[in-house]
Structures are given as C-alpha cells and as structure tokens.
Design an enzyme around this catalytic site. Structure first.
Site, PDB file in Angstrom:
ATOM      1  N   GLU A   1       0.765  -1.358   0.009  1.00  0.00           N
ATOM      2  CA  GLU A   1      -0.088   0.047   0.036  1.00  0.00           C
ATOM      3  C   GLU A   1       0.928   1.384   0.077  1.00  0.00           C
ATOM      4  O   GLU A   1       0.415   2.342  -0.688  1.00  0.00           O
ATOM      5  CB  GLU A   1      -0.966   0.012   1.397  1.00  0.00           C
TER       6      GLU A   1
ATOM      7  N   TRP B   1       1.642   1.899  -3.407  1.00  0.00           N
ATOM      8  CA  TRP B   1       0.571   2.345  -4.208  1.00  0.00           C
ATOM      9  C   TRP B   1       0.997   3.999  -4.279  1.00  0.00           C
ATOM     10  O   TRP B   1       0.783   4.643  -5.256  1.00  0.00           O
ATOM     11  CB  TRP B   1      -0.563   2.075  -3.714  1.00  0.00           C
TER      12      TRP B   1
ATOM     13  N   TRP C   1     -20.013  12.690 -19.831  1.00  0.00           N
ATOM     14  CA  TRP C   1     -20.388  13.021 -18.473  1.00  0.00           C
ATOM     15  C   TRP C   1     -21.803  13.538 -18.362  1.00  0.00           C
ATOM     16  O   TRP C   1     -22.124  14.476 -19.157  1.00  0.00           O
ATOM     17  CB  TRP C   1     -19.490  13.734 -17.900  1.00  0.00           C
TER      18      TRP C   1
ATOM     19  N   ASN D   1     -10.281   4.027   3.087  1.00  0.00           N
ATOM     20  CA  ASN D   1     -10.176   3.744   1.686  1.00  0.00           C
ATOM     21  C   ASN D   1     -11.174   2.726   1.038  1.00  0.00           C
ATOM     22  O   ASN D   1     -11.578   3.214  -0.191  1.00  0.00           O
ATOM     23  CB  ASN D   1      -8.846   2.970   1.312  1.00  0.00           C
TER      24      ASN D   1
ATOM     25  N   TRP E   1     -15.105  12.520 -12.972  1.00  0.00           N
ATOM     26  CA  TRP E   1     -14.186  12.269 -11.833  1.00  0.00           C
ATOM     27  C   TRP E   1     -13.419  13.407 -11.274  1.00  0.00           C
ATOM     28  O   TRP E   1     -13.130  13.407 -10.301  1.00  0.00           O
ATOM     29  CB  TRP E   1     -13.027  11.051 -12.247  1.00  0.00           C
TER      30      TRP E   1
ATOM     31  N   TRP F   1      -8.650   8.533  -8.343  1.00  0.00           N
ATOM     32  CA  TRP F   1      -9.747   9.089  -9.151  1.00  0.00           C
ATOM     33  C   TRP F   1      -9.858   8.612 -10.730  1.00  0.00           C
ATOM     34  O   TRP F   1     -10.862   7.860 -10.921  1.00  0.00           O
ATOM     35  CB  TRP F   1      -9.990  10.473  -9.210  1.00  0.00           C
TER      36      TRP F   1
HETATM   37  P1  FAD Z   1      -3.249   2.661   5.395  1.00  0.00           P
HETATM   38  O1  FAD Z   1      -3.928   1.658   4.684  1.00  0.00           O
HETATM   39  O2  FAD Z   1      -2.648   2.650   6.404  1.00  0.00           O
HETATM   40  O3  FAD Z   1      -1.971   2.790   4.533  1.00  0.00           O
HETATM   41  C1  FAD Z   1      -0.568   3.522   4.798  1.00  0.00           C
HETATM   42  C2  FAD Z   1      -0.361   4.507   3.839  1.00  0.00           C
HETATM   43  O4  FAD Z   1      -0.234   3.765   2.486  1.00  0.00           O
HETATM   44  C3  FAD Z   1      -1.283   5.564   3.376  1.00  0.00           C
HETATM   45  O5  FAD Z   1      -1.092   6.484   4.340  1.00  0.00           O
HETATM   46  C4  FAD Z   1      -1.112   5.885   1.969  1.00  0.00           C
HETATM   47  O6  FAD Z   1       0.178   6.743   1.876  1.00  0.00           O
HETATM   48  C5  FAD Z   1      -0.611   4.677   1.180  1.00  0.00           C
HETATM   49  N1  FAD Z   1      -1.721   4.073   0.861  1.00  0.00           N
HETATM   50  C6  FAD Z   1      -2.796   3.231   1.250  1.00  0.00           C
HETATM   51  N2  FAD Z   1      -3.661   2.827   0.266  1.00  0.00           N
HETATM   52  C7  FAD Z   1      -3.289   3.584  -0.775  1.00  0.00           C
HETATM   53  C8  FAD Z   1      -4.096   3.680  -2.070  1.00  0.00           C
HETATM   54  N3  FAD Z   1      -4.876   2.750  -2.546  1.00  0.00           N
HETATM   55  N4  FAD Z   1      -3.402   4.353  -2.919  1.00  0.00           N
HETATM   56  C9  FAD Z   1      -2.201   5.057  -2.622  1.00  0.00           C
HETATM   57  N5  FAD Z   1      -1.663   5.061  -1.275  1.00  0.00           N
HETATM   58  C10 FAD Z   1      -2.110   4.421  -0.574  1.00  0.00           C
HETATM   59  N6  FAD Z   1      -4.586   8.904  -0.460  1.00  0.00           N
HETATM   60  C11 FAD Z   1      -4.012  10.014  -0.120  1.00  0.00           C
HETATM   61  O7  FAD Z   1      -2.945   9.854   0.785  1.00  0.00           O
HETATM   62  N7  FAD Z   1      -4.503  11.174  -0.366  1.00  0.00           N
HETATM   63  C12 FAD Z   1      -5.524  11.534  -1.462  1.00  0.00           C
HETATM   64  O8  FAD Z   1      -5.785  12.475  -1.878  1.00  0.00           O
HETATM   65  C13 FAD Z   1      -6.202  10.391  -1.574  1.00  0.00           C
HETATM   66  N8  FAD Z   1      -7.257  10.288  -2.324  1.00  0.00           N
HETATM   67  C14 FAD Z   1      -8.023   9.207  -2.635  1.00  0.00           C
HETATM   68  C15 FAD Z   1      -9.221   9.226  -3.685  1.00  0.00           C
HETATM   69  C16 FAD Z   1      -9.965   8.110  -3.955  1.00  0.00           C
HETATM   70  C17 FAD Z   1     -11.227   8.098  -4.937  1.00  0.00           C
HETATM   71  C18 FAD Z   1      -9.437   6.939  -3.544  1.00  0.00           C
HETATM   72  C19 FAD Z   1     -10.023   5.459  -3.861  1.00  0.00           C
HETATM   73  C20 FAD Z   1      -8.325   7.015  -2.794  1.00  0.00           C
HETATM   74  C21 FAD Z   1      -7.785   7.966  -2.393  1.00  0.00           C
HETATM   75  N9  FAD Z   1      -6.326   7.665  -1.613  1.00  0.00           N
HETATM   76  C22 FAD Z   1      -5.638   9.061  -1.369  1.00  0.00           C
HETATM   77  C23 FAD Z   1      -5.765   6.517  -1.201  1.00  0.00           C
HETATM   78  C24 FAD Z   1      -6.375   5.819   0.111  1.00  0.00           C
HETATM   79  O9  FAD Z   1      -7.553   5.943   0.242  1.00  0.00           O
HETATM   80  C25 FAD Z   1      -5.490   6.617   1.190  1.00  0.00           C
HETATM   81  O10 FAD Z   1      -4.368   6.592   0.976  1.00  0.00           O
HETATM   82  C26 FAD Z   1      -5.853   5.762   2.442  1.00  0.00           C
HETATM   83  O11 FAD Z   1      -7.192   5.601   2.836  1.00  0.00           O
HETATM   84  C27 FAD Z   1      -4.999   6.595   3.595  1.00  0.00           C
HETATM   85  O12 FAD Z   1      -5.536   5.774   4.949  1.00  0.00           O
HETATM   86  P2  FAD Z   1      -4.324   5.290   5.892  1.00  0.00           P
HETATM   87  O13 FAD Z   1      -3.224   6.126   6.059  1.00  0.00           O
HETATM   88  O14 FAD Z   1      -5.229   4.729   7.054  1.00  0.00           O
HETATM   89  O15 FAD Z   1      -3.919   4.107   4.970  1.00  0.00           O
END
Ligand code: FAD
Length: 486
Positions: free
Chosen positions: A275, A278, A306, A341, A359, A382
């Site tokens: 993650e 990602w 759209w 997420n 989007w 997005w």
């Molecule tokens: P954890 O599960 O604890 O993961 C640890 C770290 O890994 C996160 O802090 C993040 O940096 C990274 N990570 C985790 N999941 C993802 C993912 N799917 N994609 C990219 N990195 C990830 N994340 C953002 O940081 N900023 C945003 O603006 C953002 N916008 C999003 C918009 C949409 C529509 C979606 C579906 C996802 C978005 N995300 C974004 C990705 C993800 O949802 C968040 O990073 C995550 O929910 C952060 O929560 P956490 O720190 O508890 O995640």
C-alpha cells in the site's frame, strides 16, 4: 563570519529523517522558512481541510524550532532568492516535491540561486524511491502496479534507514524587516468552526505522527491484509495526513513496520508495504504524466459523456444521496477530514458510474475536504476508480453500495455512526431502506423522503446506463473481456 544556510520547509514539516534539513544544519547557522505560495499552485492551492492541518503543523514546527521558523506569503520565486541575497546565505536546501507546478517553479528558483553563487541542496525526503529511479528493463516508466512494485521497487536498493533529528541547531539571527509574517495572518484557520471534531480527533504534530505509527504497529498491522477492508475496524494506520504534510517520512514507516512485521510474502507486512508502494506508484504516474490531475491517462476517455447534474453533486457532497454507505462516507469526510479507503472506492464509484459525474468533480471535492489531500494519490485514485487511469479498475466494475455495505460493514457500526437517522433500522434493511416494509421503517423512526432521502438514482438502472456509456467509447463488453481471459 558564520555561514548562513536556509532550509525551506514545504511538505516536510518535521525534524526527524529530514536529510535536506540536516544538511542545512551542518552547512551553517539555520534560517528555517516556510512560504504560503497559493498563486503558483493554480487550481491546486492548499485545500480547506489541509489549511487547518497546515496551521497546526506550523505551530508545532515552530515550537520544535524554538520560535525560529519564519513565515512568508507570496511568490516563492521572488521570496527565496530575495532572502538568500538579504541574508548572504551560503546555501538553500529543500526536500524535493513532485507536483508538476512545483517542479517547474523549483527549477527556476534553483537557476536563480546558481546565478547568485548560492549553493542549492535538493534531496529526497518524501518518497521511498525517486520516480525516475524505477523503470522497466527498456527504461520506460511502469504503467502496471504489480511489476512496478515487485520488479521495480523491490529489486531496487532498499529505502535508506531514517536519520535522527539534528541536535543543537545553531540559528541565524533573523532580520526584522525581511518580510516575515505572523502565522495568524496566513489565514489558514477556517472562518466557520467546521473543524471542531477534527480538533478532538487528530494530534497534528511530529510527535503525534510517531504515536499514530506506534499505535498502528502494536495493534493494527497484525491482521492488516484482511482488516483494512472494514471501515469500522482499526486496522488501517491513518497515517495519510501526516505523510501528505510530511510530519513523518515513508522511510520511517517502512523501516519501523519492517522491524515488527513478519517478512513472509503475502502477509500483513507485505501487504502494508504494497500500500505504501501504491503511493509511490501514484507519484511515478504523476511524474511521468504531469497532466494526471486534469486529463484521463487513457485517451479515449476524453470523449466520455459525463452527466451535468449539479443537484446530484450537492447531494453527494453533503451525504444526502439516500444510499446509506455512500452518505456515511461523505459525512465521515466532512466531519473528520478522513475517509476509509474502502469507502473512498464506494463513494467514488457511485459518483462516476451511478451518477456519471465527471471524476474531476470528485477529485476537487476530495482535494478541499481531505486532510491527506495529495495531488498524486488523489488524481491517480480518481482515475483508477473511473477506469480511465493506468492499471485502473475495469470500467464495468461498478461497486454495488448495498452489497459493499453488507459485506464490509456487516454489523452496521460505521454506517449507523455517520447516518444516525437510520440507527434503529434492522441490519437487513440498513443498506437498502427503500426495501423495508412501512411498518419496519415506522418502528425505526424512518420516513423516507423526510427523515432520510429517497435514493437519488436507481442503482440497477444507473449501472446499466453507465455500462452503455462506457461501451459507446468502444470498450469491450464485460462478457467479451471475461471470455478472452478464459
Ligand atoms: P493505510 O492502509 O494505513 O496505508 C498506509 C499508507 O499507504 C497510506 O497513508 C497511504 O500513503 C498509502 N496508501 C494506502 N492505500 C493507498 C492507495 N489505495 N493508493 C495510494 N496510496 C495508498 N490517499 C492520499 O494519501 N491522498 C489522497 O488525496 C487520496 N485520495 C483518494 C481518492 C480516492 C477516490 C481513493 C479511492 C483513494 C484515495 N487515496 C488517497 C488512497 C487511500 O484511500 C488513502 O491513502 C488511505 O485511505 C489512507 O489511509 P491510511 O493512512 O489509514 O492507509
């Protein structure tokens, strides 16, 4: 005479594991600065929720720097060279940023500094791997996540061990007339008190980031792979706002997790690292596709039909769509500045597929409301959810918000918390109140259309309309895709 070194804080609002800051401290007496440069950012100047976070972060950083942090407002291209000249600085350091507008601006500033004979130190402190260091065998950038992570990142040199915060910093004496302003005059705090709940939820500080990391490593990491899907469980780290603002580095997280997690492939640690990767992938995409926040990566989606429905957009933003788990997510976002997420994917799919709204409207709302708003992650996610990005969810994957709720919020704790007007509905109808018999609704105190909205669209019909619209772009039908995979 003592040499002077300026460290320009941007999205690295911390002392620990900050190589560029450490270099500046070693180079001379430190002038730590921060510049609010809204103009250069264009339509991606700091959003509302992040402004609140930024205000608190700057307070914390200034405390840690014993009141020496200098704040400025305006064009960094003018301010940085002006300060370098005024203070006769030997060097200016900063941690690299990867937003296209920042890359362009930083390059111009670096050139100005060079022409003045001022050294410029630009180091990585925000990513595990610089975007240009990971590439395919033919030297082109990756477009698919799994090989990017497994073949690219994991085969590259591992992220460096974090370094300690510099000790015994020698500060340069600031000049009273250098244009610095007081924190309150930056106008970062909201004028209406929508941030009260956020105040009680987040410890916005570098120490707070390390506490959140420790809590996650001791309680959330074990079981992360499965648990991260359930919004009511505490299996995600909630580190994203700290990462976006740089109160913690990804290196610190990567190494701390590696120290406590079990290293076997496909386990919780491996999944957590993927993650984090990602996030790296999003930066890789943004770096190689600077139009990512504005244009679909897949060309044909530029012609997508759209829908123009401002009323639907407002209902979605306000958590009043009549689809309970969507409304729960949108209200979580507004109240806490965060959204889980799993729920981001559900509300995103609902916006672009069931409502067929562009989007970029969702991206803009998230940008304003998320504490972790991050240009790379937000745009890439997005695009992923819309099916128009790199390695995106296929266009025919439309999340069914009823089934998603029943699967990932089975006991309804998350939805009931954010949609309390449905709290007394039995589990069976919580995610589809429109199917509940009148008597059941009455006993739960629910009157559809009055105490809670009727769904703004029919889920089945809107899904079918979306699939037709995507097929009109020349997308293969779902049946054809599936049969070609057999
Ligand atoms: P954890 O599960 O604890 O993961 C640890 C770290 O890994 C996160 O802090 C993040 O940096 C990274 N990570 C985790 N999941 C993802 C993912 N799917 N994609 C990219 N990195 C990830 N994340 C953002 O940081 N900023 C945003 O603006 C953002 N916008 C999003 C918009 C949409 C529509 C979606 C579906 C996802 C978005 N995300 C974004 C990705 C993800 O949802 C968040 O990073 C995550 O929910 C952060 O929560 P956490 O720190 O508890 O995640």
């Amino acid at each position: 005479m003592t040499e002077i070194a300026i460290h320009w804080f941007r999205q690295d609002l911390r002392l620990g594991d900050n190589p560029a800051l450490t270099k500046a401290v070693e180079a001379g007496a430190l002038l730590p600065i921060f510049i609010l440069d809204d103009e250069a950012a264009g339509d991606h100047s700091v959003g509302g929720a992040r402004r609140w976070w930024l205000h608190k972060s700057l307070e914390d950083l200034n405390r840690q720097l014993h009141g020496h942090l200098r704040l400025y407002r305006g064009k960094a291209e003018e301010i940085v060279p002006r300060l370098a000249a005024l203070y006769g600085a030997k060097c200016v350091s900063w941690t690299r940023c990867y937003e296209p507008w920042r890359i362009k601006r930083d390059k111009a500033i670096a050139e100005q500094l060079k022409s003045m004979g001022c050294e410029n130190l630009r180091l990585n402190g925000s990513l595990l791997w610089e975007p240009w260091t990971i590439s395919k065998a033919d030297k082109t950038p990756y477009r698919v996540f799994t090989p990017f992570f497994r073949k690219g990142c994991l085969q590259a040199p591992p992220p460096p061990e974090p370094i300690a915060a510099p000790e015994g910093i020698d500060y340069c004496a600031a000049k009273a007339d250098d244009g610095a302003v007081a924190l309150d005059t930056l106008g970062l705090m909201p004028s209406i008190p929508w941030h009260k709940e956020m105040d009680s939820l987040w410890d916005v500080s570098e120490a707070g980031a390390l506490d959140v990391l420790e809590t996650f490593l001791s309680g959330g990491l074990k079981g992360y792979k499965e648990g991260r899907n359930f919004p009511a469980k505490r299996h995600v780290s909630r580190l994203s706002p700290y990462l976006a603002n740089g109160q913690i580095s990804p290196n610190q997280i990567w190494h701390a997790a590696s120290d406590v997690g079990d290293d076997a492939p496909s386990n919780d640690l491996d999944h957590f690292r993927s993650e984090l990767a990602w996030r790296e992938f999003s930066y890789h995409l943004l770096f190689h596709n600077p139009d990512l926040p504005h244009q679909p990566l897949q060309e044909k989606y530029k012609a997508f039909d759209w829908v123009d429905a401002p009323g639907w957009l407002t209902a979605w933003q306000q958590g009043q769509t009549g689809i309970p788990i969507v409304d729960a997510g949108m209200r979580e976002l507004w109240r806490t500045g965060y959204m889980h997420n799993r729920v981001r994917m559900i509300v995103g799919s609902f916006l672009v597929k069931n409502l067929r709204l562009d989007w970029r409207l969702g991206e803009a709302w998230f940008w304003d409301c998320l504490l972790d708003a991050d240009l790379a992650n937000n745009s890439a996610s997005w695009q992923w959810i819309s099916g128009c990005g790199a390695d995106a969810a296929p266009y025919f994957r439309v999340f069914n918000p009823v089934l998603q709720g029943e699967k990932f919020d089975k006991a309804g704790d998350y939805t009931r918390h954010y949609v309390p007007e449905l709290a007394d509905l039995p589990d069976k109808f919580l995610f589809k109140p429109w199917d509940a018999p009148l008597l059941v609704l009455k006993e739960a105190g629910v009157s559809l259309g009055k105490t809670y909205p009727m769904p703004i669209v029919d889920l089945k019909q809107s899904r079918e309309a979306a699939l037709l619209a995507f097929q009109a772009l020349g997308e293969t039908s779902p049946e054809e895709v599936l049969s070609s995979q057999r």
